[in-house]
Design a protein around this motif. Structure first.
Motif, PDB file in Angstrom:
ATOM      1  N   PRO A 284       0.823  -1.211   0.000  1.00 26.78           N
ATOM      2  CA  PRO A 284       0.000   0.000   0.000  1.00 26.78           C
ATOM      3  C   PRO A 284       0.858   1.263   0.000  1.00 26.78           C
ATOM      4  N   VAL A 285       0.402   2.266  -0.702  1.00 24.36           N
ATOM      5  CA  VAL A 285       1.112   3.543  -0.765  1.00 24.36           C
ATOM      6  C   VAL A 285       0.890   4.308   0.533  1.00 24.36           C
ATOM      7  N   LYS A 286       1.975   4.684   1.186  1.00 18.88           N
ATOM      8  CA  LYS A 286       1.900   5.470   2.409  1.00 18.88           C
ATOM      9  C   LYS A 286       2.854   6.657   2.276  1.00 18.88           C
ATOM     10  N   VAL A 287       2.339   7.843   2.477  1.00 14.77           N
ATOM     11  CA  VAL A 287       3.109   9.058   2.255  1.00 14.77           C
ATOM     12  C   VAL A 287       3.627   9.620   3.569  1.00 14.77           C
ATOM     13  N   GLY A 288       4.883  10.077   3.553  1.00 11.76           N
ATOM     14  CA  GLY A 288       5.457  10.824   4.655  1.00 11.76           C
ATOM     15  C   GLY A 288       5.724  12.248   4.212  1.00 11.76           C
ATOM     16  N   ILE A 289       5.427  13.220   5.072  1.00 18.29           N
ATOM     17  CA  ILE A 289       5.607  14.635   4.751  1.00 18.29           C
ATOM     18  C   ILE A 289       6.612  15.229   5.722  1.00 18.29           C
ATOM     19  N   LEU A 290       7.623  15.902   5.175  1.00 17.03           N
ATOM     20  CA  LEU A 290       8.745  16.430   5.952  1.00 17.03           C
ATOM     21  C   LEU A 290       8.807  17.938   5.743  1.00 17.03           C
ATOM     22  N   GLU A 291       8.556  18.718   6.807  1.00 17.00           N
ATOM     23  CA  GLU A 291       8.572  20.180   6.690  1.00 17.00           C
ATOM     24  C   GLU A 291       9.172  20.798   7.957  1.00 17.00           C
ATOM     25  N   PRO A 292       9.659  22.037   7.873  1.00 19.60           N
ATOM     26  CA  PRO A 292      10.247  22.688   9.048  1.00 19.60           C
ATOM     27  C   PRO A 292       9.203  23.007  10.120  1.00 19.60           C
ATOM     28  N   ALA A 293       9.671  23.077  11.361  1.00 21.66           N
ATOM     29  CA  ALA A 293       8.793  23.359  12.502  1.00 21.66           C
ATOM     30  C   ALA A 293       8.610  24.865  12.659  1.00 21.66           C
ATOM     31  N   THR A 294       7.975  25.464  11.677  1.00 21.43           N
ATOM     32  CA  THR A 294       7.638  26.887  11.692  1.00 21.43           C
ATOM     33  C   THR A 294       6.153  27.027  11.400  1.00 21.43           C
ATOM     34  N   ILE A 348       7.374  13.400   0.559  1.00 19.97           N
ATOM     35  CA  ILE A 348       7.148  14.706  -0.059  1.00 19.97           C
ATOM     36  C   ILE A 348       7.676  15.775   0.884  1.00 19.97           C
ATOM     37  N   ASN A 349       8.366  16.772   0.348  1.00 17.61           N
ATOM     38  CA  ASN A 349       8.853  17.871   1.173  1.00 17.61           C
ATOM     39  C   ASN A 349       9.033  19.104   0.311  1.00 17.61           C
ATOM     40  N   ILE A 350       8.920  20.268   0.926  1.00 16.39           N
ATOM     41  CA  ILE A 350       9.292  21.535   0.305  1.00 16.39           C
ATOM     42  C   ILE A 350      10.144  22.251   1.349  1.00 16.39           C
ATOM     43  N   PRO A 351      11.476  22.117   1.268  1.00 16.13           N
ATOM     44  CA  PRO A 351      12.344  22.631   2.329  1.00 16.13           C
ATOM     45  C   PRO A 351      12.817  24.051   2.063  1.00 16.13           C
ATOM     46  N   PRO A 352      13.049  24.830   3.100  1.00 14.83           N
ATOM     47  CA  PRO A 352      13.680  26.133   2.892  1.00 14.83           C
ATOM     48  C   PRO A 352      15.139  25.997   2.507  1.00 14.83           C
ATOM     49  N   VAL A 353      15.806  24.932   2.967  1.00 17.76           N
ATOM     50  CA  VAL A 353      17.205  24.665   2.639  1.00 17.76           C
ATOM     51  C   VAL A 353      17.324  23.203   2.230  1.00 17.76           C
ATOM     52  N   ALA A 354      17.856  22.961   1.033  1.00 19.15           N
ATOM     53  CA  ALA A 354      17.880  21.612   0.476  1.00 19.15           C
ATOM     54  C   ALA A 354      18.712  20.636   1.299  1.00 19.15           C
ATOM     55  N   ALA A 355      19.632  21.141   2.108  1.00 20.51           N
ATOM     56  CA  ALA A 355      20.511  20.254   2.862  1.00 20.51           C
ATOM     57  C   ALA A 355      19.736  19.319   3.781  1.00 20.51           C
ATOM     58  N   ALA A 356      18.578  19.756   4.278  1.00 20.00           N
ATOM     59  CA  ALA A 356      17.788  18.886   5.151  1.00 20.00           C
ATOM     60  C   ALA A 356      17.445  17.584   4.437  1.00 20.00           C
ATOM     61  N   THR A 376      11.076  19.227  -5.794  1.00 20.23           N
ATOM     62  CA  THR A 376      10.794  20.490  -6.464  1.00 20.23           C
ATOM     63  C   THR A 376      12.130  21.230  -6.597  1.00 20.23           C
ATOM     64  N   SER A 377      12.098  22.404  -7.174  1.00 22.36           N
ATOM     65  CA  SER A 377      13.335  23.189  -7.308  1.00 22.36           C
ATOM     66  C   SER A 377      13.962  23.489  -5.961  1.00 22.36           C
ATOM     67  N   TYR A 378      13.151  23.512  -4.889  1.00 17.52           N
ATOM     68  CA  TYR A 378      13.699  23.756  -3.555  1.00 17.52           C
ATOM     69  C   TYR A 378      14.733  22.696  -3.161  1.00 17.52           C
ATOM     70  N   ASP A 379      14.603  21.488  -3.705  1.00 18.42           N
ATOM     71  CA  ASP A 379      15.509  20.392  -3.348  1.00 18.42           C
ATOM     72  C   ASP A 379      16.806  20.414  -4.140  1.00 18.42           C
ATOM     73  N   LEU A 380      16.986  21.396  -5.024  1.00 17.87           N
ATOM     74  CA  LEU A 380      18.175  21.478  -5.867  1.00 17.87           C
ATOM     75  C   LEU A 380      18.454  20.140  -6.550  1.00 17.87           C
ATOM     76  N   PRO A 381      17.524  19.657  -7.385  1.00 15.98           N
ATOM     77  CA  PRO A 381      17.725  18.339  -8.003  1.00 15.98           C
ATOM     78  C   PRO A 381      19.055  18.196  -8.727  1.00 15.98           C
ATOM     79  N   ASN A 382      19.474  19.232  -9.440  1.00 13.65           N
ATOM     80  CA  ASN A 382      20.731  19.153 -10.183  1.00 13.65           C
ATOM     81  C   ASN A 382      21.913  18.920  -9.245  1.00 13.65           C
TER      82      ASN A 382
END
Length: 521
Positions: A284-294, A348-356, A376-382
């Protein structure tokens, strides 16, 4: 994970918290979307690069720097509509890119907060030791020099007449990497004091992602144009009203909506086995979401969870982390273990800093766990391609709004007219931007400065109200070199208008785009 690799990621974490890591090699969209390609006013060769001075600070001379060519790419893009939300771009007048200056507004006061009878002052926080600090760590991750980039574009704009009969004078306030890392809040207050009291400016253009400036500048009625990697949502734009504008990064609420829609449309939420890095044996597909504590991170988590649940997909776990490069390692290890224990398959995540996310993925690799990631572009894929095990990128997909962060130059769209004009201006000034990141950061500053000129011209002055009115007037007609179109308006203060679907592509060991443009917002 080997200790050298872990050390490289740790160093990269520090780098990604530095100046200009929130802007990268943006390229416009190629035909047939002709509205994103408009004529650019051609300006003769500007004076040889020298100094841009203020009464207290001086921009470094660029006259001794070697020149470097711009990046090129290929690949057409078409526009795909997304319900009734699509807003076609229209031909700007004056032409996009660098605008023509106009005569002074006869009703404008001779002087005011941030300008006098001859000059208008624009604040630019800098971090001049960033490149040397990164190089000292043995990394080839060069963000360039913001003061050089700004000085080159300002010289060209002033050579064309400036704005409203005034010359643009950049006011720099330099900040050390060590001071930002040790206490970013204190440094933000120092910048606020400097630009509001010591050297009053009409507007601030901020590329330092770690400095939260709107809380200070908004009450003082000083417009803050953010060109760095900030995660601002609808509540932030509403809170800071006409004083917060983001040019290279979007309203993350809008990004969350289009990201989940496109992930669903492209089949991302299919079965996935984290042990085989494939659908083979997936449950089964189960999603985890990772975001800053702000506050914004919490709101973003809720929005992503709601969007995912609306597709009939289970959100099994969320994790809120403190946004501090110094604590990423332990926090991301805890997040990975929690996700694995909950049976998470997709992250899934949209981080302020890709290092996380880099730390999270490295921990997963050490544990032999391979989630399916949404980037997304926030993750600096390149950049991730160069610094992460490729096995961890299997099945990764997402959406990108910044081609330089997203893909290697060979698979990105050709630079549009605004980007090409900026590249030419930098070369003529002797600014040696050669890497995709350096070129992209320069384009980000070019966009912000050109937007300032167009907004002040349309608004008829340099007050915050004038600039806000001008932004709303020219926003949807502005043609950036650093984003897929502009949707700035009185009700929308984030520029990027479109995203493209982004896929990990083993044949080129890179991320690449597929399909056309999808509107945000």
């Amino acid at each position: 994970m080997s200790s050298p690799h872990r050390r490289a990621v740790a160093l990269l974490a520090g780098c990604l918290a530095l100046a200009a890591c929130g802007s990268t090699v943006p390229r416009g969209v190629s035909e047939p979307d002709a509205n994103l390609y408009v004529p650019v006013v051609t300006i003769g060769s500007p004076p040889s690069a020298g100094q841009q001075t203020t009464s207290s600070e001086t921009a470094p001379s660029t006259s001794a720097l070697p020149t470097a060519g711009g990046a090129t790419g290929a690949g057409p893009a078409t526009v795909a509509t997304r319900g009734a939300s699509s807003s076609p771009l229209t031909q700007p007048s004056p032409p996009g890119g660098r605008p023509s200056a106009t005569a002074s507004n006869p009703t404008m006061p001779a002087s005011g907060p941030g300008w006098n009878e001859k000059d208008v002052f624009v604040g630019v926080p800098t971090e001049n030791d960033a490149s040397s600090a990164i190089a000292g760590l043995g990394l080839s991750f060069n963000p360039g020099n913001a003061a050089h980039d700004v000085a080159a574009e300002v010289k060209a704009l002033n050579a064309a007449g400036g704005v409203l009969g005034h010359q643009i004078v950049p006011v720099y306030h330099d900040n050390s990497t060590a001071s930002i890392e040790s206490n970013a809040a204190v440094v933000a207050n120092q910048n606020c004091t400097y630009f509001s009291q010591d050297r009053r400016v009409a507007e601030v253009i901020n590329g330092l992602s770690d400095l939260a400036l709107p809380p200070c500048f908004a009450p003082l009625h000083i417009p803050d144009v953010e060109v760095g990697s900030v995660i601002d949502g609808t509540a932030d734009y509403q809170k800071y009203g006409p004083y917060l504008w983001t040019t290279e990064f979007p309203n993350v609420d809008q990004l969350a909506d289009v990201e989940v829609d496109q992930l669903y449309a492209e089949g991302y939420f299919g079965k996935w086995n984290p042990h085989t890095s494939s659908a083979l044996g997936g449950g089964p597909v189960k999603v985890g979401i990772l975001e800053p504590a702000t506050a914004t991170g919490s709101e973003l988590t809720a929005r992503l969870a709601k969007d995912v649940a609306a597709k009939g997909i289970q959100v099994a776990q969320t994790f809120a982390y403190t946004d501090s490069a110094l604590s990423y390692s332990g926090q991301m290890a805890a997040a990975e273990l929690r996700f694995a224990a909950a049976g998470v398959t997709h992250v899934i995540n949209i981080p302020p800093v890709a290092a996380a996310m880099l730390f999270f993925i490295d921990t997963a690799q050490a544990q032999g766990y391979h989630f399916r990631y949404a980037f997304t572009s926030y993750d600096l894929p390149n950049q991730a391609v160069a610094d992460l095990p490729h096995a961890q990128l299997a099945g990764a997909m997402g959406v990108g709004f910044d081609p330089g962060y997203d893909a290697i130059p060979a698979v990105t769209p050709k630079p549009n007219a605004a980007a090409t004009a900026c590249d030419r201006t930098q070369r003529r000034a002797g600014v040696a931007n050669s890497t995709p990141l350096e070129i992209g950061n320069a384009r980000d500053y070019c966009d912000a400065l050109n937007l300032f000129v167009q907004a002040a011209t349309a608004g008829g002055g340099f007050t915050a109200d004038d600039i806000a009115a001008g932004m709303a007037s020219v926003g949807r007609r502005f043609v950036p070199g650093g984003a897929f179109g502009s949707k700035l308006s009185a009700s929308d203060h984030s520029m990027p208008a479109y995203v493209r679907d982004l896929f990990w592509t083993p044949s080129c060991t890179c991320f690449a785009y597929r399909g056309g443009l999808h509107p945000m917002g």
